[in-house]
Design an enzyme around this catalytic site. Structure first.
Site, PDB file in Angstrom:
ATOM      1  N   MET A   1      40.818  34.631  38.355  1.00 42.43           N
ATOM      2  CA  MET A   1      40.523  33.242  37.530  1.00 42.43           C
ATOM      3  C   MET A   1      41.455  33.615  36.285  1.00 42.43           C
ATOM      4  O   MET A   1      41.139  32.952  35.192  1.00 42.43           O
ATOM      5  CB  MET A   1      38.934  33.350  37.163  1.00 42.43           C
ATOM      6  CG  MET A   1      38.104  33.024  38.529  1.00 42.43           C
ATOM      7  SD  MET A   1      36.870  32.180  38.212  1.00 42.43           S
ATOM      8  CE  MET A   1      35.947  33.228  37.066  1.00 42.43           C
TER       9      MET A   1
ATOM     10  N   GLY B   1      42.595  45.950  34.773  1.00 44.37           N
ATOM     11  CA  GLY B   1      41.844  45.998  36.194  1.00 44.37           C
ATOM     12  C   GLY B   1      42.411  45.257  37.292  1.00 44.37           C
ATOM     13  O   GLY B   1      42.751  45.461  38.283  1.00 44.37           O
ATOM     14  N   HIS B   2      42.888  43.955  36.902  1.00 42.71           N
ATOM     15  CA  HIS B   2      43.774  43.031  37.507  1.00 42.71           C
ATOM     16  C   HIS B   2      44.955  43.776  38.036  1.00 42.71           C
ATOM     17  O   HIS B   2      45.553  43.979  39.428  1.00 42.71           O
ATOM     18  CB  HIS B   2      44.170  41.816  37.150  1.00 42.71           C
ATOM     19  CG  HIS B   2      43.004  40.886  36.903  1.00 42.71           C
ATOM     20  ND1 HIS B   2      42.264  40.890  35.564  1.00 42.71           N
ATOM     21  CD2 HIS B   2      42.206  40.205  37.594  1.00 42.71           C
ATOM     22  CE1 HIS B   2      41.479  40.041  35.795  1.00 42.71           C
ATOM     23  NE2 HIS B   2      41.184  39.554  36.811  1.00 42.71           N
TER      24      HIS B   2
ATOM     25  N   GLN C   1      32.156  27.625  41.076  1.00 41.78           N
ATOM     26  CA  GLN C   1      31.257  28.857  40.991  1.00 41.78           C
ATOM     27  C   GLN C   1      30.589  28.943  39.657  1.00 41.78           C
ATOM     28  O   GLN C   1      29.839  30.283  39.591  1.00 41.78           O
ATOM     29  CB  GLN C   1      32.082  29.834  41.413  1.00 41.78           C
ATOM     30  CG  GLN C   1      33.112  30.478  40.463  1.00 41.78           C
ATOM     31  CD  GLN C   1      34.035  31.554  41.050  1.00 41.78           C
ATOM     32  OE1 GLN C   1      35.158  31.275  41.736  1.00 41.78           O
ATOM     33  NE2 GLN C   1      33.618  32.832  40.342  1.00 41.78           N
TER      34      GLN C   1
ATOM     35  N   GLY D   1      38.155  43.294  43.539  1.00 45.53           N
ATOM     36  CA  GLY D   1      37.489  44.401  42.694  1.00 45.53           C
ATOM     37  C   GLY D   1      36.189  44.626  43.134  1.00 45.53           C
ATOM     38  O   GLY D   1      35.411  43.848  43.379  1.00 45.53           O
TER      39      GLY D   1
ATOM     40  N   GLN E   1      29.943  39.848  45.312  1.00 47.94           N
ATOM     41  CA  GLN E   1      31.001  39.078  45.875  1.00 47.94           C
ATOM     42  C   GLN E   1      31.862  39.449  47.173  1.00 47.94           C
ATOM     43  O   GLN E   1      32.186  38.923  48.075  1.00 47.94           O
ATOM     44  CB  GLN E   1      32.031  38.758  44.521  1.00 47.94           C
ATOM     45  CG  GLN E   1      33.263  38.082  45.038  1.00 47.94           C
ATOM     46  CD  GLN E   1      34.155  37.608  43.772  1.00 47.94           C
ATOM     47  OE1 GLN E   1      33.710  36.681  43.169  1.00 47.94           O
ATOM     48  NE2 GLN E   1      35.219  38.279  43.508  1.00 47.94           N
TER      49      GLN E   1
HETATM   50  O1  PAF Z   1      36.472  37.253  41.325  1.00 44.75           O
HETATM   51  C1  PAF Z   1      37.018  36.291  40.665  1.00 44.75           C
HETATM   52  O2  PAF Z   1      37.719  36.362  39.874  1.00 44.75           O
HETATM   53  C2  PAF Z   1      36.668  34.786  41.403  1.00 44.75           C
HETATM   54  O3  PAF Z   1      35.269  35.065  41.687  1.00 44.75           O
HETATM   55  C3  PAF Z   1      37.359  34.817  42.552  1.00 44.75           C
HETATM   56  C4  PAF Z   1      37.445  35.799  43.624  1.00 44.75           C
HETATM   57  C5  PAF Z   1      38.876  34.559  42.009  1.00 44.75           C
HETATM   58  C6  PAF Z   1      37.161  33.187  43.087  1.00 44.75           C
HETATM   59  O4  PAF Z   1      37.225  32.388  42.196  1.00 44.75           O
END
Ligand code: PAF
Length: 290
Positions: free
Chosen positions: A36, A42-43, A67, A153, A159
């Site tokens: 997002m 971390g990314h 979400q 992650g 998730q």
């Molecule tokens: O973890 C996130 O940043 C979000 O939940 C994702 C997986 C990109 C879905 O919008």
């Protein structure tokens, strides 16, 4: 307004642009890292892991309205696309997909993916519909990008479990890889929402990882839970900005709470409010036979 991307990074700003670029990767192994945005270290670790599993790394940047519940931080979620493109360019990402809400959710939408029971506990109980929104956008991204592998992650452990379940239940042929949590030197798990914290709140937020460390020093289900809850409850008594939401010890695949005699790997998960920011964190613990 999105400015020009740096260097050789390709940017698809719509589904149509993605559909023009994606065929140029034909015959290559493609990894997708859905995000997002508000990208951090971390990314970067997700992108690095993705590159170890594929010839091409595609990153999606999309703040998914589906979400977020009413009163959550959809409107104030950080949108810093120029920064994100720079991070991606510096991390060797091949393509960034930045669709608009209208592009991904054209009017008339009706069908949603349902996360089921495992999506209605813990984060799902605090955020009803959250995982339905996550799974719906992730499946759409899989259909659009057609990756061989996707990286998520482990900080968002529930998730990750829901996505693993979805690919099994819906026969989605994408390999799902979990990437270890990246922490600051003092233990704070990296999160785009850490941007909301004041200096004092950032200090308060350290109680989450400290509580997990206290729990992980124990060896049985009840003592792990007691130590984690005890630590966070004491911290919250001394610190009015801290409010405990849950502590749970769950099976990493089903996210069902484990029984007292459980043996194997479990996720020790916590959620708490720090000021107006809701944070989550977790440790993986190993439970041995008594
Ligand atoms: O973890 C996130 O940043 C979000 O939940 C994702 C997986 C990109 C879905 O919008």
């Amino acid at each position: 307004m999105i400015s020009s991307p740096p260097d050789t990074l390709q940017v698809a700003r719509s589904v149509a642009e993605l559909q023009q670029i994606r065929p140029t990767f034909a015959g290559e192994r493609v990894a997708l890292v859905p995000t997002m945005g508000a990208l951090h270290e971390g990314h970067r670790s997700l992108f690095k892991l993705a590159a170890q599993h594929a010839d091409r790394v595609v990153v999606s940047v999309f703040v998914n309205p589906l979400q977020f519940g009413p009163g959550e931080d959809y409107a104030r979620y950080p949108r810093v696309i120029d920064h994100d493109l720079e991070v991606c360019a510096g991390a060797g990402v091949d393509l960034v997909f930045v669709p608009s809400v209208h592009d991904l959710y054209p009017p008339g939408r009706q069908v949603l993916i349902e996360a089921g029971q495992m999506g209605s506990v813990l984060e799902g109980a605090a955020r009803p519909g959250h995982f339905d929104g996550v799974l719906t956008v992730v499946l759409k991204l899989f259909n659009l990008v057609r990756p061989d592998v996707a990286v998520f992650g482990e900080k968002d452990a529930q998730q990750l479990a829901c996505i693993r379940r979805m690919v099994v239940d819906l026969n989605v042929t994408v390999d799902i890889i979990g990437a270890p949590i990246v922490r600051e030197a003092d233990g704070l798990a990296l999160s785009s929402r850490n941007r909301y914290l004041t200096k004092a709140e950032r200090h308060s937020a350290l109680a989450l990882s400290a509580a997990l460390r206290a729990g992980a020093r124990q060896t049985t289900v009840p003592t792990i839970l007691d130590a984690t809850r005890g630590y966070l409850s004491r911290a919250a008594q001394d610190d009015p900005s801290l409010r405990l939401d849950y502590v749970a010890l769950v099976n990493p695949m089903s996210f069902a709470e484990v029984a007292a005699d459980y043996v194997g790997e479990a996720v020790l998960a916590v959620a708490a409010h720090v000021g107006t920011t809701r944070l989550i964190d977790n440790f993986t613990v190993q439970l041995s036979p008594a």
